[in-house]
Motif scaffolding. Structure first.
Motif, mmCIF file in Angstrom:
data_model
loop_
_atom_site.group_PDB
_atom_site.id
_atom_site.type_symbol
_atom_site.label_atom_id
_atom_site.label_comp_id
_atom_site.label_asym_id
_atom_site.label_seq_id
_atom_site.Cartn_x
_atom_site.Cartn_y
_atom_site.Cartn_z
ATOM 1 N N LEU A 1 0.809 -1.218 0.000
ATOM 2 C CA LEU A 1 0.000 0.000 0.000
ATOM 3 C C LEU A 1 0.841 1.266 0.000
ATOM 4 C CD1 LEU A 1 -2.860 1.283 0.256
ATOM 5 C CD2 LEU A 1 -2.538 1.205 2.738
ATOM 6 N N SER A 2 1.907 1.301 0.817
ATOM 7 C CA SER A 2 2.598 2.550 1.113
ATOM 8 C C SER A 2 3.999 2.589 0.522
ATOM 9 C CB SER A 2 2.662 2.761 2.630
ATOM 10 O OG SER A 2 3.399 3.912 2.944
ATOM 11 N N SER A 3 4.143 3.367 -0.549
ATOM 12 C CA SER A 3 5.472 3.510 -1.148
ATOM 13 C C SER A 3 6.402 4.278 -0.226
ATOM 14 C CB SER A 3 5.351 4.226 -2.496
ATOM 15 O OG SER A 3 4.821 5.533 -2.327
ATOM 16 N N VAL A 4 5.845 5.227 0.543
ATOM 17 C CA VAL A 4 6.708 6.009 1.426
ATOM 18 C C VAL A 4 7.213 5.143 2.578
ATOM 19 C CG1 VAL A 4 4.854 6.918 2.901
ATOM 20 C CG2 VAL A 4 6.955 8.221 2.605
ATOM 21 N N SER A 5 6.375 4.263 3.116
ATOM 22 C CA SER A 5 6.828 3.360 4.179
ATOM 23 C C SER A 5 7.863 2.383 3.643
ATOM 24 C CB SER A 5 5.643 2.593 4.772
ATOM 25 O OG SER A 5 4.750 3.469 5.409
ATOM 26 N N ALA A 6 7.630 1.895 2.429
ATOM 27 C CA ALA A 6 8.587 0.971 1.812
ATOM 28 C C ALA A 6 9.941 1.649 1.643
ATOM 29 C CB ALA A 6 8.047 0.495 0.461
ATOM 30 N N PRO B 1 16.774 0.008 7.337
ATOM 31 C CA PRO B 1 16.257 -1.323 7.693
ATOM 32 C C PRO B 1 16.071 -1.505 9.196
ATOM 33 C CG PRO B 1 18.012 -1.496 6.069
ATOM 34 C CD PRO B 1 18.003 -0.082 6.527
ATOM 35 N N GLU B 2 16.805 -0.730 9.996
ATOM 36 C CA GLU B 2 16.669 -0.869 11.451
ATOM 37 C C GLU B 2 15.259 -0.531 11.932
ATOM 38 O OE1 GLU B 2 18.296 3.302 10.677
ATOM 39 O OE2 GLU B 2 18.615 1.275 9.906
ATOM 40 N N ILE B 3 14.506 0.255 11.122
ATOM 41 C CA ILE B 3 13.125 0.564 11.500
ATOM 42 C C ILE B 3 12.291 -0.717 11.513
ATOM 43 C CG2 ILE B 3 11.012 1.791 10.821
ATOM 44 C CD1 ILE B 3 12.695 4.014 9.713
ATOM 45 N N THR C 1 5.517 5.347 10.460
ATOM 46 C CA THR C 1 5.501 4.002 9.872
ATOM 47 C C THR C 1 4.815 3.016 10.809
ATOM 48 O OG1 THR C 1 7.591 4.531 8.785
ATOM 49 C CG2 THR C 1 6.925 2.215 8.813
ATOM 50 N N ARG C 2 5.111 3.131 12.095
ATOM 51 C CA ARG C 2 4.472 2.254 13.083
ATOM 52 C C ARG C 2 2.955 2.424 13.067
ATOM 53 N NH1 ARG C 2 2.282 2.854 17.872
ATOM 54 N NH2 ARG C 2 2.818 5.069 17.922
#
Length: 922
Positions: free
Chosen positions: A59-64, A71-73, A121-122
């Motif tokens: 769904l979310s390109s910005v979250s991706a 990657p630590e997120i 993102t969370r």
């Protein structure tokens, strides 16, 4: 170990956005830290389920993009305590400290931006996993924005104060819109207003305004700046006064001036969601308290609903456009904004009467509407369901790229992707649900907001007893007398004045008479547009006028005859000042010309108006109002005596004049001592004569020896002989109030009065004689209604005064003023503390009742009106919610006075409470 490429292909193919999922997972796997569990293992054990993670990536390109860059997120999100539970503000602040430490502002707030991205993102993850209700998501998004605003504000506030010094003023950041309602979405602008408490200077050429404008500019610059880690939030200041044309920040007084004079309906609705998020909480409180009548007026304007409907029409026509009316879930037909307008409209109309409605949250306000049953329960359910559905849809649209969009995609595959994300089987199923929800909202919006204007106008006129007459008066107010040209500007400012005027009229005891006086005053004022602009810019002056017209026909007529008096008595803080006898004498003697009695009349007229306005605005208590009226009358009498040239005439005050307790319309009880009868006659004649400049209080000399049959002026020896040989006991009792005003024989007369009065107090039949006199007064002066006669009736004003005078005479406590005499008797042990408290409360209520009634015509009144409508007006002017509440308090006051009187006078048999209550009933 799993085959990562195969796993990626399988998960991507099963998702509703295979290309984006596959590209993201491939990049993640390439950048995945080798020391951590594999990406496949992490996904398979993901606390919210592997499907939730894949859903977010689809769904979310910005979250991706964030997860690929950091990657630590994803490792952080894989911790159950992070993704499986909601977070409050303190938990978020602790997380911020773990990310950025104490250096949040370094590198253009990089640490704050990193933290914001993690939290966003969370929240997106929890939403697409369907584990977070709407309230949680919007509250957490709002909390992120608040923390960002606070941290940026704190940094620049500290920095500028260190550089320039600290203004002696407070600053606050107000949130409006969705942030104000704690309802932020995934890509909302944050609507802010910057406010400081007061004007001042830090240096000769550096004002507080410049300092706070610079602070606001720095905050805005930080939020607008670009950074590799992405933006903080878009800040929108267009809701501030004057929008983009206005200063970045304003003082509290400037805010008051703007909103009271130029605030539009949409600004009122916007301020419903105003909430302080940074800076001084006290200043936020002051702002909201100051603007409470603007945000939640006690009477809504007649054209309110029409204005809101017009606002919505302009949005649909100018912003959305016909092509997107059914695709824009926020601003389109039946969208989020219509739900907000419905809720805010009802809050606006009913919020002043129901504090429970005064909230910033749409969903909480809906629950309040349900509890108060202000709209049908089925409509509450429909609005709540539609709001949740439309907000979830809006969030899905914005989670994709955190762009501010509310419009459904036109491309079929994108619409299908949205529908699948929301749990629908197809785009058709989603569209069917959307149509049903928006149609339900539109029906409610049309019913609540788009009602016919004629019915709204009629509803607004229900505050008047004669609606047709009120409508004619309102037309005359706007257009002026017949054959008068009214400019477009006058009509425009009249429309701004009208809702403000209605708010005040709704609060008045007699809206019909108040409106009539207001129209008369506007006609007399002349420059209609100037008056209207003055009142719109200064609502306190409008409040003063309407309260005055309602409280006193005498004052209203005076202002109609002399409109310039309004400015004269209100300028220079005159209403805030109490003027004593010496102050009046100084002003009169400095300005009065020889034999110019008219100037004294004119001065007394303006000062009486000033005192009345202080009374109407409750700037001081009744005792001070009576004292001020006495001081004015005393000064005028002294100057009149000087103009007449009666140097050898001594004037002694008696009654309420002697006790410094004059009320409206009262005569001045005096006796003259000396030989100059001609001077005394000229003083009485001048006081009785009115002119266009006003009048003086009438002088009543009937308390002299032998009353009206006796000589007007007597020598001191004549007074001695009369009081010692022929005076009735009540005449000696009346000396309780004796007080010298002017003349050479003041001290001698008061010494004689005290001697004779003391001797009279030693009479063994003192109490019987005073009680007999009270009964005689009741017989001769009563109206026939015990309940209505607050002065002469059982437990009335005279009974309270005779009680204290009797105790004074018996105890030889000389004090002309009733309230001071009560205190002196308490100190001497002749009254208990409880009796003193009860007497004061009861007596003050009756004197207030008398004052309010006398104030209306500036004439003597001694009984409560017989007419029920007039009695209701009296109750409102006294501040009681209903006539019944007034009657209960009034009856209790009379009972209290009579109970103490009966006990002190040892009347046998004492009337029972039931007997007294029976007397006091109509």
């Amino acid at each position: 170990m799993h085959d990562a490429p195969a796993w990626i292909r399988k998960r991507a193919t099963a998702s509703f956005n295979p290309a984006q999922v596959e590209a993201t997972l491939v990049e993640l796997s390439e950048r995945w830290p080798s020391e951590n569990p594999s990406l496949v293992d992490l996904a398979s054990r993901f606390p919210l389920g592997e499907s939730a993670l894949i859903h977010l990536l689809a769904l979310s390109s910005v979250s991706a993009a964030r997860l690929v860059q950091h990657p630590e997120i994803l490792l952080w999100l894989s911790r159950p305590e992070i993704c499986a539970n909601p977070r409050n503000g303190s938990e978020m602040a602790a997380e911020l400290h773990s990310v950025a430490g104490d250096s949040v502002a370094e590198d253009n707030f990089r640490g704050l931006r990193l933290w914001k991205n993690r939290e966003m993102t969370r929240i997106a993850l929890r939403e697409v996993a369907d584990v977070a209700p709407l309230e949680e998501t919007t509250a957490e998004l709002s909390q992120i924005a608040e923390i960002c605003v606070r941290r940026v504000f704190q940094y620049w506030n500290d920095s500028l104060r260190e550089r320039h010094g600290s203004p002696d003023a407070e600053f606050t950041v107000l949130a409006l819109g969705k942030l104000g309602g704690s309802e932020l979405n995934h890509s909302s602008d944050v609507d802010l207003i910057f406010l400081y408490s007061e004007e001042g200077k830090l240096a000769a050429h550096f004002s507080y305004h410049e300092f706070f404008n610079r602070l606001a500019a720095k905050i805005l610059e930080t939020f607008n700046s670009t950074h590799p880690e992405g933006p903080l939030f878009r800040v929108d200041l267009r809701l501030r006064p004057e929008g983009t044309a206005g200063p970045l920040t304003r003082s509290l007084r400037s805010m008051e001036y703007y909103y009271s004079g130029f605030g539009e309906t949409w600004e009122r609705l916007a301020l419903i969601k105003a909430r302080g998020i940074a800076g001084s909480a006290e200043l936020t409180y002051d702002f909201l308290r100051q603007h409470q009548p603007f945000i939640y007026p006690k009477s809504a304007t007649p054209d309110l609903l029409e204005q809101i409907a017009n606002i919505k029409q302009r949005i649909e026509h100018d912003v959305v456009g016909s092509a997107n009316l059914h695709r824009d879930v926020k601003l389109g037909r039946g969208g989020i904004r219509e739900i907000e307008f419905v809720v805010q409209t009802i809050q606006f109309i009913h919020g002043a009467r129901h504090a429970f409605l005064q909230g910033t949250s749409t969903l909480k306000a809906l629950r309040a509407l349900a509890e108060l049953e202000l709209i049908p329960q089925n409509e509450i359910v429909d609005l709540d369901r539609a709001y949740r559905f439309l907000r979830r849809t809006e969030h899905r649209l914005q989670i994709e790229a955190e762009q501010q969009t509310h419009t459904l995609p036109t491309e079929p595959k994108h619409l299908e992707r949205l529908a699948l994300s929301l749990g629908f089987a197809s785009a058709d199923a989603f569209n069917a649900e959307l149509e049903g929800q928006t149609e339900a909202v539109r029906k409610i919006f049309d019913r609540v907001v788009s009602a016919a204007p004629p019915s709204r106008t009629r509803e607004a006129l229900t505050i008047f007893s004669n609606e047709a007459q009120a409508q004619r008066a309102l037309v005359e107010l706007e257009h002026g007398p017949r054959n008068t040209h009214v400019s477009a500007r006058t009509r425009q400012i009249s429309r701004k004045l009208r809702p403000l005027l209605f708010e005040q009229l709704a609060e008045s005891a007699d809206p019909d008479a108040t409106l009539t006086q207001f129209v008369r005053f506007a006609d007399a004022y002349g420059m209609r547009s100037m008056l209207f602009e003055l009142l719109v810019a200064n609502p306190r002056l409008l409040e003063l006028l309407t309260k005055t017209f309602d409280a006193s026909r005498f004052a209203g007529d005076l202002l109609v005859r002399h409109p310039a008096l309004l400015e004269e008595v209100t300028r220079g803080g005159k209403l805030d000042q109490s003027v004593d006898t010496a102050g009046h004498l100084s002003e009169l003697r400095a300005s009065v010309k020889k034999n110019d009695v008219d100037f004294v009349r004119e001065y007394r007229q303006s000062q009486l108006l000033r005192i009345l306005l202080r009374d109407v605005l409750q700037l001081t208590d009744l005792a001070h109002i009576c004292s001020e009226q006495t001081a004015l009358a005393e000064a005028c009498l002294i100057v009149l005596n000087e103009i007449i040239g009666a140097k050898n005439l001594t004037i002694i005050a008696l009654g309420k004049f002697g006790g410094r307790e004059l009320s409206y319309g009262a005569d001045l009880d005096v006796v003259f001592v000396g030989e100059d009868s001609s001077a005394a006659q000229r003083i009485i004649a001048a006081s009785a004569q009115a002119s266009s400049e006003g009048s003086l209080p009438r002088i009543d000399a009937r308390l002299r020896p032998d009353g009206e049959k006796g000589p007007l002026v007597c020598s001191l020896e004549s007074y001695r002989q009369y009081y010692e040989t022929r005076a009735q006991f009540w005449e000696l009792q009346a000396l309780t109030r004796a007080r010298p005003i002017v003349g050479p024989m003041q001290n001698e007369f008061i010494a004689l009065a005290k001697h004779l009065w003391k001797r009279a107090g030693e009479d063994v039949d003192l109490m019987t004689k005073i009680d007999d006199m009270l009964e005689r007064i009741r017989r001769e002066r009563g109206s026939g209604s015990e309940f209505r006669d607050f002065k002469t009736g059982t437990g009335g004003i005279i009974e309270a005064e005779f009680l204290i005078q009797a105790l004074q005479m018996r105890a030889n406590v000389w004090e002309p003023t009733w309230s001071r005499a009560v205190s002196a008797l308490e100190r001497a042990g002749h009254l208990s503390k409880k009796d003193v408290v009860d007497l004061r409360v009861a007596y003050e209520l009756l004197r207030r009742c008398e004052s309010v009634l006398r104030r209306y015509e500036n004439a003597t009144v001694s009984s409560v009106p017989a007419d029920a409508a007039q009695r209701q007006m009296l109750a409102r002017r006294l501040g009681f919610a209903t006539p019944e509440v007034f009657a209960e308090r009034y009856r209790a006051a009379r009972l209290s006075i009579h109970g103490i009187y009966s006990r002190v006078f040892k009347k046998a048999p004492l009337m029972s409470r039931e007997q007294v209550e029976k007397l006091l009933n109509d």
